[in-house]
Design an enzyme around this catalytic site. Structure first.
Site, PDB file in Angstrom:
ATOM      1  N   ARG A  42       0.840  -1.203   0.000  1.00 13.83           N
ATOM      2  CA  ARG A  42       0.000   0.000   0.000  1.00 13.83           C
ATOM      3  C   ARG A  42       0.880   1.260   0.000  1.00 13.83           C
ATOM      4  NH1 ARG A  42      -5.753   0.412   3.267  1.00 13.83           N
ATOM      5  NH2 ARG A  42      -6.843   0.917   1.370  1.00 13.83           N
ATOM      6  N   GLU A 175     -16.533   8.721   0.549  1.00 13.86           N
ATOM      7  CA  GLU A 175     -15.693   8.347  -0.587  1.00 13.86           C
ATOM      8  C   GLU A 175     -16.308   8.879  -1.873  1.00 13.86           C
ATOM      9  OE1 GLU A 175     -14.595   4.170  -0.447  1.00 13.86           O
ATOM     10  OE2 GLU A 175     -14.308   4.367   1.710  1.00 13.86           O
ATOM     11  N   LYS A 226     -20.026  10.549  16.006  1.00 20.94           N
ATOM     12  CA  LYS A 226     -19.618   9.952  14.727  1.00 20.94           C
ATOM     13  C   LYS A 226     -20.487   8.733  14.396  1.00 20.94           C
ATOM     14  CE  LYS A 226     -17.650   8.486  11.142  1.00 20.94           C
ATOM     15  NZ  LYS A 226     -17.783   9.090   9.836  1.00 20.94           N
ATOM     16  N   ASN A 230     -23.467   8.476  11.201  1.00 18.97           N
ATOM     17  CA  ASN A 230     -23.584   7.398  10.218  1.00 18.97           C
ATOM     18  C   ASN A 230     -24.910   6.651  10.359  1.00 18.97           C
ATOM     19  OD1 ASN A 230     -21.275   7.937   8.899  1.00 18.97           O
ATOM     20  ND2 ASN A 230     -20.123   6.159   9.591  1.00 18.97           N
ATOM     21  N   ALA A 231     -25.331   6.450  11.604  1.00 24.76           N
ATOM     22  CA  ALA A 231     -26.588   5.733  11.815  1.00 24.76           C
ATOM     23  C   ALA A 231     -27.767   6.520  11.224  1.00 24.76           C
ATOM     24  CB  ALA A 231     -26.802   5.490  13.308  1.00 24.76           C
ATOM     25  N   GLY A 279     -23.922   0.393   0.890  1.00 21.81           N
ATOM     26  CA  GLY A 279     -22.715  -0.411   1.063  1.00 21.81           C
ATOM     27  C   GLY A 279     -21.660   0.472   1.690  1.00 21.81           C
ATOM     28  N   CYS A 282     -18.454   1.345   6.265  1.00 18.69           N
ATOM     29  CA  CYS A 282     -18.767   1.885   7.594  1.00 18.69           C
ATOM     30  C   CYS A 282     -20.214   1.827   8.071  1.00 18.69           C
ATOM     31  CB  CYS A 282     -18.261   3.321   7.676  1.00 18.69           C
ATOM     32  SG  CYS A 282     -16.475   3.369   7.525  1.00 18.69           S
ATOM     33  N   ARG A 352     -16.140  -2.508  -0.634  1.00 13.35           N
ATOM     34  CA  ARG A 352     -16.452  -3.084   0.676  1.00 13.35           C
ATOM     35  C   ARG A 352     -17.957  -2.988   0.961  1.00 13.35           C
ATOM     36  NH1 ARG A 352     -11.880  -0.216   4.311  1.00 13.35           N
ATOM     37  NH2 ARG A 352     -12.465   1.528   2.961  1.00 13.35           N
ATOM     38  N   ARG A 455     -30.699   1.678  -9.496  1.00 15.25           N
ATOM     39  CA  ARG A 455     -30.286   3.022  -9.062  1.00 15.25           C
ATOM     40  C   ARG A 455     -31.203   4.102  -9.625  1.00 15.25           C
ATOM     41  NH1 ARG A 455     -26.358   3.588  -4.938  1.00 15.25           N
ATOM     42  NH2 ARG A 455     -24.984   1.804  -5.101  1.00 15.25           N
TER      43      ARG A 455
HETATM   44  P1  NAD Z   1      -8.485   1.174   5.497  1.00 13.33           P
HETATM   45  O1  NAD Z   1      -8.632  -0.284   5.743  1.00 13.33           O
HETATM   46  O2  NAD Z   1      -8.579   1.699   4.109  1.00 13.33           O
HETATM   47  O3  NAD Z   1      -7.064   1.671   6.081  1.00 13.33           O
HETATM   48  C1  NAD Z   1      -6.577   1.318   7.323  1.00 13.33           C
HETATM   49  C2  NAD Z   1      -5.075   1.104   7.199  1.00 13.33           C
HETATM   50  O4  NAD Z   1      -4.537   0.906   8.493  1.00 13.33           O
HETATM   51  C3  NAD Z   1      -4.691  -0.124   6.382  1.00 13.33           C
HETATM   52  O5  NAD Z   1      -3.882   0.257   5.273  1.00 13.33           O
HETATM   53  C4  NAD Z   1      -3.907  -1.005   7.374  1.00 13.33           C
HETATM   54  O6  NAD Z   1      -2.821  -1.697   6.777  1.00 13.33           O
HETATM   55  C5  NAD Z   1      -3.422   0.016   8.376  1.00 13.33           C
HETATM   56  N1  NAD Z   1      -3.102  -0.561   9.688  1.00 13.33           N
HETATM   57  C6  NAD Z   1      -3.861  -1.346  10.466  1.00 13.33           C
HETATM   58  N2  NAD Z   1      -3.232  -1.637  11.605  1.00 13.33           N
HETATM   59  C7  NAD Z   1      -2.019  -1.033  11.552  1.00 13.33           C
HETATM   60  C8  NAD Z   1      -0.927  -0.960  12.455  1.00 13.33           C
HETATM   61  N3  NAD Z   1      -0.965  -1.547  13.650  1.00 13.33           N
HETATM   62  N4  NAD Z   1       0.152  -0.254  12.075  1.00 13.33           N
HETATM   63  C9  NAD Z   1       0.196   0.369  10.870  1.00 13.33           C
HETATM   64  N5  NAD Z   1      -0.825   0.346   9.992  1.00 13.33           N
HETATM   65  C10 NAD Z   1      -1.931  -0.345  10.330  1.00 13.33           C
HETATM   66  O7  NAD Z   1      -9.541   1.876   6.438  1.00 13.33           O
HETATM   67  P2  NAD Z   1     -10.240   3.310   6.212  1.00 13.33           P
HETATM   68  O8  NAD Z   1     -11.375   3.169   5.259  1.00 13.33           O
HETATM   69  O9  NAD Z   1      -9.199   4.333   5.967  1.00 13.33           O
HETATM   70  O10 NAD Z   1     -10.900   3.525   7.653  1.00 13.33           O
HETATM   71  C11 NAD Z   1     -10.106   3.804   8.781  1.00 13.33           C
HETATM   72  C12 NAD Z   1     -11.010   4.249   9.899  1.00 13.33           C
HETATM   73  O11 NAD Z   1     -11.688   5.448   9.521  1.00 13.33           O
HETATM   74  C13 NAD Z   1     -12.095   3.247  10.286  1.00 13.33           C
HETATM   75  O12 NAD Z   1     -12.304   3.310  11.662  1.00 13.33           O
HETATM   76  C14 NAD Z   1     -13.325   3.782   9.564  1.00 13.33           C
HETATM   77  O13 NAD Z   1     -14.514   3.435  10.225  1.00 13.33           O
HETATM   78  C15 NAD Z   1     -13.108   5.274   9.624  1.00 13.33           C
HETATM   79  N6  NAD Z   1     -13.730   6.044   8.535  1.00 13.33           N
HETATM   80  C16 NAD Z   1     -13.696   5.588   7.263  1.00 13.33           C
HETATM   81  C17 NAD Z   1     -14.243   6.364   6.244  1.00 13.33           C
HETATM   82  C18 NAD Z   1     -14.226   5.916   4.803  1.00 13.33           C
HETATM   83  O14 NAD Z   1     -14.836   6.571   3.982  1.00 13.33           O
HETATM   84  N7  NAD Z   1     -13.554   4.839   4.452  1.00 13.33           N
HETATM   85  C19 NAD Z   1     -14.791   7.615   6.539  1.00 13.33           C
HETATM   86  C20 NAD Z   1     -14.789   8.050   7.864  1.00 13.33           C
HETATM   87  C21 NAD Z   1     -14.248   7.255   8.860  1.00 13.33           C
HETATM   88  C1  UGA Z   2     -20.398   7.544   4.645  1.00  7.96           C
HETATM   89  C2  UGA Z   2     -20.821   8.917   5.192  1.00  7.96           C
HETATM   90  O1  UGA Z   2     -21.540   9.613   4.167  1.00  7.96           O
HETATM   91  C3  UGA Z   2     -19.611   9.725   5.625  1.00  7.96           C
HETATM   92  O2  UGA Z   2     -20.040  10.950   6.224  1.00  7.96           O
HETATM   93  C4  UGA Z   2     -18.804   8.924   6.648  1.00  7.96           C
HETATM   94  O3  UGA Z   2     -17.637   9.621   7.005  1.00  7.96           O
HETATM   95  C5  UGA Z   2     -18.419   7.587   6.039  1.00  7.96           C
HETATM   96  O4  UGA Z   2     -19.611   6.884   5.624  1.00  7.96           O
HETATM   97  C6  UGA Z   2     -17.730   6.682   6.999  1.00  7.96           C
HETATM   98  O5  UGA Z   2     -17.793   6.854   8.185  1.00  7.96           O
HETATM   99  O6  UGA Z   2     -17.138   5.744   6.459  1.00  7.96           O
HETATM  100  P1  UGA Z   2     -19.452   6.652   2.345  1.00  7.96           P
HETATM  101  O7  UGA Z   2     -19.784   5.312   2.908  1.00  7.96           O
HETATM  102  O8  UGA Z   2     -18.112   6.860   1.767  1.00  7.96           O
HETATM  103  O9  UGA Z   2     -19.634   7.771   3.471  1.00  7.96           O
HETATM  104  O10 UGA Z   2     -20.490   7.020   1.197  1.00  7.96           O
HETATM  105  P2  UGA Z   2     -22.007   7.528   1.195  1.00  7.96           P
HETATM  106  O11 UGA Z   2     -22.135   8.571   0.173  1.00  7.96           O
HETATM  107  O12 UGA Z   2     -22.509   7.842   2.534  1.00  7.96           O
HETATM  108  O13 UGA Z   2     -22.768   6.250   0.646  1.00  7.96           O
HETATM  109  C7  UGA Z   2     -22.922   5.077   1.427  1.00  7.96           C
HETATM  110  C8  UGA Z   2     -23.880   4.134   0.735  1.00  7.96           C
HETATM  111  O14 UGA Z   2     -25.202   4.662   0.749  1.00  7.96           O
HETATM  112  C9  UGA Z   2     -23.551   3.893  -0.747  1.00  7.96           C
HETATM  113  O15 UGA Z   2     -23.759   2.534  -1.062  1.00  7.96           O
HETATM  114  C10 UGA Z   2     -24.535   4.777  -1.479  1.00  7.96           C
HETATM  115  O16 UGA Z   2     -24.834   4.305  -2.768  1.00  7.96           O
HETATM  116  C11 UGA Z   2     -25.737   4.689  -0.568  1.00  7.96           C
HETATM  117  N1  UGA Z   2     -26.635   5.853  -0.684  1.00  7.96           N
HETATM  118  C12 UGA Z   2     -26.214   7.086  -0.335  1.00  7.96           C
HETATM  119  C13 UGA Z   2     -27.922   5.648  -1.136  1.00  7.96           C
HETATM  120  O17 UGA Z   2     -28.331   4.504  -1.453  1.00  7.96           O
HETATM  121  N2  UGA Z   2     -28.757   6.735  -1.223  1.00  7.96           N
HETATM  122  C14 UGA Z   2     -28.370   7.988  -0.882  1.00  7.96           C
HETATM  123  O18 UGA Z   2     -29.197   8.921  -0.986  1.00  7.96           O
HETATM  124  C15 UGA Z   2     -27.054   8.170  -0.431  1.00  7.96           C
END
Ligand code: NAD
Ligand code: UGA
Length: 485
Positions: A42, A175, A226, A230-231, A279, A282, A352, A455
């Site tokens: 990565r 995302e 937080k 999300n909920a 999907g 989170c 995911r 969709r």
């Molecule tokens: P991710 O899986 O993409 O990235 C996490 C990274 O942490 C991985 O690359 C992994 O190798 C690394 N890692 C794990 N343990 C480690 C260690 N001990 N030392 C060094 N590296 C380590 O996850 P993400 O999507 O970036 O999510 C991270 C957190 O943020 C989660 O708690 C998630 O709920 C939260 N979050 C995610 C999103 C999102 O859109 N993906 C948005 C808001 C919050």
């Molecule tokens: C979501 C939240 O929007 C972020 O604020 C939060 O930080 C993040 O989760 C997280 O904690 O991981 P994300 O999962 O990246 O972000 O994307 P969303 O735009 O929220 O979409 C989530 C899912 O809901 C997708 O499958 C999307 O297609 C679906 N969705 C979204 C719907 O079906 N309808 C909508 O109106 C919006």
């Protein structure tokens, strides 16, 4: 206490750590930002000269990386050294749902958070502000503090003993829009007990975010807010998805209903788009965590309430799969179905918990032959998610795969895939699928042929005019209307 931050370390170079730190580096030229990860491949991808090879696809990310990487933004696997050098450490590692042991299937697995905390306790020097960036169960900071405080004062150099403050600063980016969300967030939330540390972190964000958008709370409100954000978002999607089914039964149209209710300012128009179920990594994980926490704190009614959000989400996926089988005369065995989109939403390569995974698995199980297209998801990623090799590869490599590894699917890089298909199923709202020439497609397909749009992005009139049968999610008018064939 240090009030000015010169060196930041972020542990976890994922979907949150990478973009978030890139934006901090971009907006704070005088801060050195080191993003570290135990996953070497990565980190290599983050360091790839070819910006198309970055490990995540996020619109606008490549530009920011090109302006910051190897200037004040660095990606590395040297976790220990970067912890030692840091004034402030973000913990941004994954916190997935536990798969076994106590709380399996609901509680968050905090293994990686604890591992990082122990490393921070061991390798940090002097005063360090430790910031929870990962999404965590409320009161996790208590555990982090306990581990860190045990190490306080440990240092050969008594002039510079270890001290820590712990803050919560959850991330709200979505995302596909991450860069914009980071540049112009609705709010930044910082939870903490120590005012000095809270101010220090706030100052970093004040480099580009108006102060009134930075909300300061106590630790527990920040951690809980937080999960609840999300909920609430996921709850809206389950609500509108439940209504999509009612629309189909009654002749109403879900997009019209969404618009009508969304114009009410008290309801608002965002997150009212019906789809195949939410999907992403989170929503499900965080609600399950909320369900677990509510049970843990002796609130079974609260727990059951939130569990329904997940149940409707799973039901929506099954509903779509079942109606496809029904419309195709109760059997899809050996019928080719074109799947448009595998990512959990448009503008990301993330799969995911994508609704496509369970729907495709069910269709394959039922005997269908799937041809899957997605502009950003790789065939390898689809193989991993489905747990099955693509059909074409199985034929070529002559290996005797176990039965459950035989997947009747293949990937296509282009959209020349409609030949002899019985149905097309839209699962991700990519722009590529909005303007398909249905007049051309209909000639290629086996009649009666169907377009299933989970969709509701496809122009129903154009599809019907072409002579195809159409089911559009939540459109009561596309119910049971079988055209000419
Ligand atoms: P991710 O899986 O993409 O990235 C996490 C990274 O942490 C991985 O690359 C992994 O190798 C690394 N890692 C794990 N343990 C480690 C260690 N001990 N030392 C060094 N590296 C380590 O996850 P993400 O999507 O970036 O999510 C991270 C957190 O943020 C989660 O708690 C998630 O709920 C939260 N979050 C995610 C999103 C999102 O859109 N993906 C948005 C808001 C919050
Ligand atoms: C979501 C939240 O929007 C972020 O604020 C939060 O930080 C993040 O989760 C997280 O904690 O991981 P994300 O999962 O990246 O972000 O994307 P969303 O735009 O929220 O979409 C989530 C899912 O809901 C997708 O499958 C999307 O297609 C679906 N969705 C979204 C719907 O079906 N309808 C909508 O109106 C919006």
């Amino acid at each position: 206490m240090k009030s000015e931050i010169k060196n930041i370390c972020c542990i976890g170079a994922g979907y949150v750590g990478g973009p978030t730190m890139a934006v901090i580096a971009y907006k704070c030229n005088d801060i050195v930002v080191n993003v570290v990860d135990s996953n070497k491949s990565r980190i290599d991808s983050w360091n790839n000269d070819d910006l198309k090879e970055l490990p995540i696809y996020e619109p606008g990310l490549d530009k920011i990386i090109s302006k910051t990487r190897n200037k004040n933004l660095f990606f590395s696997t040297n976790i220990e050294k970067n912890i030692s050098n840091a004034d402030l450490i973000f913990i941004s590692v994954n916190t997935p749902t536990k798969t076994n042991g106590l709380g399996a299937g609901k509680a968050s697995d905090l293994k990686w958070v604890e591992l990082c905390t122990r490393k921070v306790a061991k390798f940090s020097l002097g005063h360090t502000i430790v910031v929870e960036k990962s999404t965590l169960p409320v009161r996790t900071a208590e555990v982090i503090k306990e581990i860190l405080y045990k190490a306080q004062g440990e240092s050969a150099n008594t002039k510079n003993p270890k001290t820590f403050d712990v803050l919560s600063n959850p991330e709200f980016l979505a995302e596909g829009t991450a860069i914009n969300d980071l540049l112009e967030p609705d709010r930044v939330l910082i939870g903490g007990e120590d005012q000095e540390s809270t101010k220090t972190l706030s100052k970093i964000y004040e480099n580009w975010i108006p102060k009134e958008k930075i909300l300061l709370t106590n630790l527990w409100s920040s951690e809980l807010a937080k999960l609840i954000a999300n909920a609430f978002l996921a709850q809206r999607i389950s609500s509108i998805n439940s209504v999509s089914a009612l629309c189909e039964k009654t002749g109403a149209n879900i997009n019209q209903v969404s618009k009508a209710i969304g114009l009410d300012k008290r309801i608002g128009d965002r997150f009212l788009k019906s789809g195949p179920g939410f999907g992403g990594s989170c929503f499900q994980k965080d609600i399950l965590n909320l369900v677990y926490l509510s049970e843990y704190f002796g609130l079974p009614e609260v727990s059951k309430y939130w569990e329904e959000v997940i149940k409707i989400n799973n039901w929506q996926r099954k509903r779509i799969y079942r109606l496809i089988v029904e419309r195709l005369f109760g059997t899809i065995s050996q019928k080719k179905i074109v799947i448009l989109g595998f990512a959990f939403k448009a503008n990301t390569n993330d799969t995911r918990e994508s609704a496509a995974i369970s729907i495709c698995k069910d269709l394959i199980e039922e005997g269908a032959e799937l041809v899957i297209h997605d502009p950003k998801v790789s065939p390898l990623q689809i193989e991993i998610e489905l747990g099955m090799k693509p059909f074409s590869e199985m034929k070529n490599d002559n290996i005797d795969y176990p039965k459950n590894y035989l997947g009747n699917w293949r990937f296509s890089e282009n959209l020349n895939i409609f030949d002899n298909a019985h149905a097309v199923l839209v699962l991700t709202e990519w722009d590529d699928y909005k303007n398909i020439e249905w007049d051309y497609v209909v000639k290629k397909m086996i009649k009666p042929a169907w377009v299933f749009d989970a969709r509701s992005i496809v122009n129903v009139d154009l599809v019907k005019k072409s002579g195809l049968n159409m089911w559009s999610l939540g459109d009561g008018n596309s119910k049971d209307e079988i055209s000419g064939f």
